[in-house]
Design a protein around this motif. Structure first.
Motif, PDB file in Angstrom:
ATOM      1  N   ARG A 163       7.160 -32.878 -35.626  1.00 41.45           N
ATOM      2  CA  ARG A 163       7.824 -32.305 -34.447  1.00 41.45           C
ATOM      3  C   ARG A 163       7.899 -30.787 -34.511  1.00 41.45           C
ATOM      4  NH1 ARG A 163       9.282 -30.010 -30.871  1.00 41.45           N
ATOM      5  NH2 ARG A 163      10.936 -30.422 -29.324  1.00 41.45           N
ATOM      6  N   PHE A 164       8.264 -30.239 -35.666  1.00 42.99           N
ATOM      7  CA  PHE A 164       8.521 -28.800 -35.744  1.00 42.99           C
ATOM      8  C   PHE A 164       7.389 -28.021 -36.403  1.00 42.99           C
ATOM      9  CE2 PHE A 164      12.783 -30.768 -35.668  1.00 42.99           C
ATOM     10  CZ  PHE A 164      13.283 -30.155 -34.533  1.00 42.99           C
ATOM     11  N   ARG A 165       6.559 -28.685 -37.213  1.00 43.36           N
ATOM     12  CA  ARG A 165       5.414 -28.022 -37.836  1.00 43.36           C
ATOM     13  C   ARG A 165       4.153 -28.852 -37.616  1.00 43.36           C
ATOM     14  NH1 ARG A 165       6.946 -24.245 -41.675  1.00 43.36           N
ATOM     15  NH2 ARG A 165       4.756 -23.592 -41.556  1.00 43.36           N
ATOM     16  N   PRO A 166       3.740 -29.030 -36.373  1.00 40.65           N
ATOM     17  CA  PRO A 166       2.578 -29.896 -36.105  1.00 40.65           C
ATOM     18  C   PRO A 166       1.315 -29.359 -36.769  1.00 40.65           C
ATOM     19  CG  PRO A 166       3.195 -28.612 -34.159  1.00 40.65           C
ATOM     20  CD  PRO A 166       4.277 -28.406 -35.164  1.00 40.65           C
ATOM     21  N   GLY A 167       0.561 -30.268 -37.354  1.00 45.43           N
ATOM     22  CA  GLY A 167      -0.690 -29.907 -37.993  1.00 45.43           C
ATOM     23  C   GLY A 167      -0.560 -29.446 -39.429  1.00 45.43           C
ATOM     24  N   LYS A 168       0.671 -29.226 -39.910  1.00 52.08           N
ATOM     25  CA  LYS A 168       0.869 -28.737 -41.281  1.00 52.08           C
ATOM     26  C   LYS A 168       0.812 -29.868 -42.315  1.00 52.08           C
ATOM     27  CE  LYS A 168       1.515 -24.375 -40.343  1.00 52.08           C
ATOM     28  NZ  LYS A 168       0.599 -23.326 -40.848  1.00 52.08           N
ATOM     29  N   LEU A 169       1.101 -31.089 -41.886  1.00 50.32           N
ATOM     30  CA  LEU A 169       1.153 -32.212 -42.808  1.00 50.32           C
ATOM     31  C   LEU A 169      -0.179 -32.957 -42.784  1.00 50.32           C
ATOM     32  CD1 LEU A 169       3.339 -33.419 -44.687  1.00 50.32           C
ATOM     33  CD2 LEU A 169       3.767 -35.124 -42.925  1.00 50.32           C
ATOM     34  N   ASN A 170      -0.826 -33.034 -43.912  1.00 54.45           N
ATOM     35  CA  ASN A 170      -2.096 -33.744 -44.034  1.00 54.45           C
ATOM     36  C   ASN A 170      -1.810 -35.233 -44.197  1.00 54.45           C
ATOM     37  OD1 ASN A 170      -4.558 -34.882 -44.888  1.00 54.45           O
ATOM     38  ND2 ASN A 170      -5.219 -32.954 -45.807  1.00 54.45           N
ATOM     39  N   GLU A 171      -2.029 -35.999 -43.128  1.00 54.66           N
ATOM     40  CA  GLU A 171      -1.672 -37.414 -43.151  1.00 54.66           C
ATOM     41  C   GLU A 171      -2.498 -38.203 -44.163  1.00 54.66           C
ATOM     42  OE1 GLU A 171      -2.242 -38.452 -39.142  1.00 54.66           O
ATOM     43  OE2 GLU A 171      -0.209 -37.944 -38.525  1.00 54.66           O
ATOM     44  N   THR A 172      -3.779 -37.856 -44.303  1.00 52.11           N
ATOM     45  CA  THR A 172      -4.624 -38.569 -45.255  1.00 52.11           C
ATOM     46  C   THR A 172      -4.103 -38.398 -46.671  1.00 52.11           C
ATOM     47  OG1 THR A 172      -6.553 -38.242 -43.821  1.00 52.11           O
ATOM     48  CG2 THR A 172      -6.973 -38.824 -46.121  1.00 52.11           C
ATOM     49  N   ALA A 173      -3.702 -37.175 -47.024  1.00 56.67           N
ATOM     50  CA  ALA A 173      -3.155 -36.923 -48.358  1.00 56.67           C
ATOM     51  C   ALA A 173      -1.837 -37.663 -48.558  1.00 56.67           C
ATOM     52  CB  ALA A 173      -2.960 -35.422 -48.568  1.00 56.67           C
ATOM     53  N   VAL A 174      -1.008 -37.714 -47.488  1.00 56.89           N
ATOM     54  CA  VAL A 174       0.267 -38.424 -47.577  1.00 56.89           C
ATOM     55  C   VAL A 174       0.040 -39.913 -47.818  1.00 56.89           C
ATOM     56  CG1 VAL A 174       2.336 -39.092 -46.296  1.00 56.89           C
ATOM     57  CG2 VAL A 174       1.513 -36.741 -46.183  1.00 56.89           C
TER      58      VAL A 174
END
Length: 337
Positions: A65-76
């Motif tokens: 919501r607040f940092r879109p694109g910063k979180l790498n979903e594949t890595a998560v």
């Protein structure tokens, strides 16, 4: 065609790893409860622990919501699936270990590992699904089928495992092997105590099975990422992250719905702006109530409600509850109201 079947199989196996550890834990409780200090309180503790683990998906949601694109979903996903494999493996070794806390034995390793696997399963709800939007829409239904099997497969294994038969024996039979250290009153003991027979295979073997299912989920995820046949099943437009693609799909669906409103009557008024705020609040209150009963209320008191009927009743009620959910999902695929 064969490549498409491969992608469907991988999507189903990937979805099976989403909630397999928590669903598998619930159906194994009838065998765990008699062997831990918490006893019949354990299901209540687990309900609280699972809800506390929702801090992880909350973090992921806030990041989107607040940092879109910063979180790498594949890595998560790699991290949580690998973390789930380790937690499930440690469960097999340490589930029966206890720690003395303020003079009382507690199953601290068990409760801590349950918190870890709860984090994995709860986080899968906000990471697995966005990843699946990278594939064509028809594979999303296969993923949901696999998610339903995450409760069904452990339940079927638990049926094969069975639950240990309990028989009442005289306490003197248990104490007889140490008879030299007993006084006369203890040797004359004449009351009955429960003696639990082992199940068809051990709790440790069951947790090894859950670990294997998490490994299968990881392998399926690897192939979904790198197998060339799966790459051909991705949509042509792959720009942006999965959240952006999902929003783009939603906007396209809304435009299609607007164009169809003049030609046909919608089957449902929900989402069309035809409900009042009071009706919307009523719907969400009912949804919250049903979810609270399903995920916390009923499982936490299931051990007490089944206690008068014995471990067999507890075993079958916990197992069939996990069988009922995927069956209902399969029915809804063919019959919608």
């Amino acid at each position: 065609m064969a490549m498409s079947i491969l992608t469907h199989v991988l999507a189903g196996l990937f979805g099976m790893g989403s909630w397999v550890t928590i669903c598998g834990l619930w159906v194994e409780l009838p065998l765990i409860v008699p062997q831990v200090p918490e006893g019949w309180y354990l299901p209540s503790y687990i309900s609280v622990i699972v809800q506390l683990a929702n801090i992880a998906p909350l973090f992921v949601t806030l990041m989107h919501r607040f940092r879109p694109g910063k979180l790498n979903e594949t890595a998560v996903i790699y991290f949580i699936v690998g973390f789930g494999i380790l937690a499930s493996l440690f469960l097999a070794f340490f589930w029966s270990e206890t720690v003395v806390v303020q003079g009382v034995k507690r199953s601290v390793p068990l409760l801590l590992l349950i918190f870890f696997i709860s984090i994995v399963d709860c986080t899968s709800s906000v990471t697995f699904l966005p990843f699946m939007t990278q594939l064509k829409a028809e594979y999303l239904m296969t993923y949901y089928v696999g998610e339903g099997l995450s409760g069904l497969v452990p339940a079927l294994v638990a049926m094969v495992q069975g639950v240990g038969v309990m028989e009442c024996i005289n306490a003197s039979q248990i104490l007889r092997f140490n008879e030299t250290h007993l006084n006369r009153s203890e040797r004359d003991t004449n009351y009955l105590v429960p003696n639990y027979q082992p199940a068809n295979f051990s709790v440790e073997a069951y947790f090894f099975f859950l670990t294997a299912m998490m490994v299968v989920c990881l392998v399926a995820f690897l192939l979904l990422n790198y197998h060339p046949a799966v790459a051909r099943e991705r949509p042509k437009n792959k720009n942006g992250d999965s959240i952006s693609r999902w929003k783009h799909k939603k906007s396209e669906q809304k435009q299609m719905m607007r164009s169809q409103k003049s030609s046909q009557k919608p089957r449902s008024m929900f989402g069309t702006g035809m409900y009042t705020w009071m009706q919307v609040m009523y719907i969400y209150v009912i949804l919250a109530w049903v979810t609270a009963l399903t995920n916390t209320g009923l499982p936490s008191v299931q051990s007490y409600s089944c206690l008068p009927y014995g471990d067999q009743a507890y075993h079958w009620s916990a197992t069939m509850a996990n069988v009922a959910n995927p069956i209902a999902c399969f029915i809804s695929m063919f019959y919608t109201q």
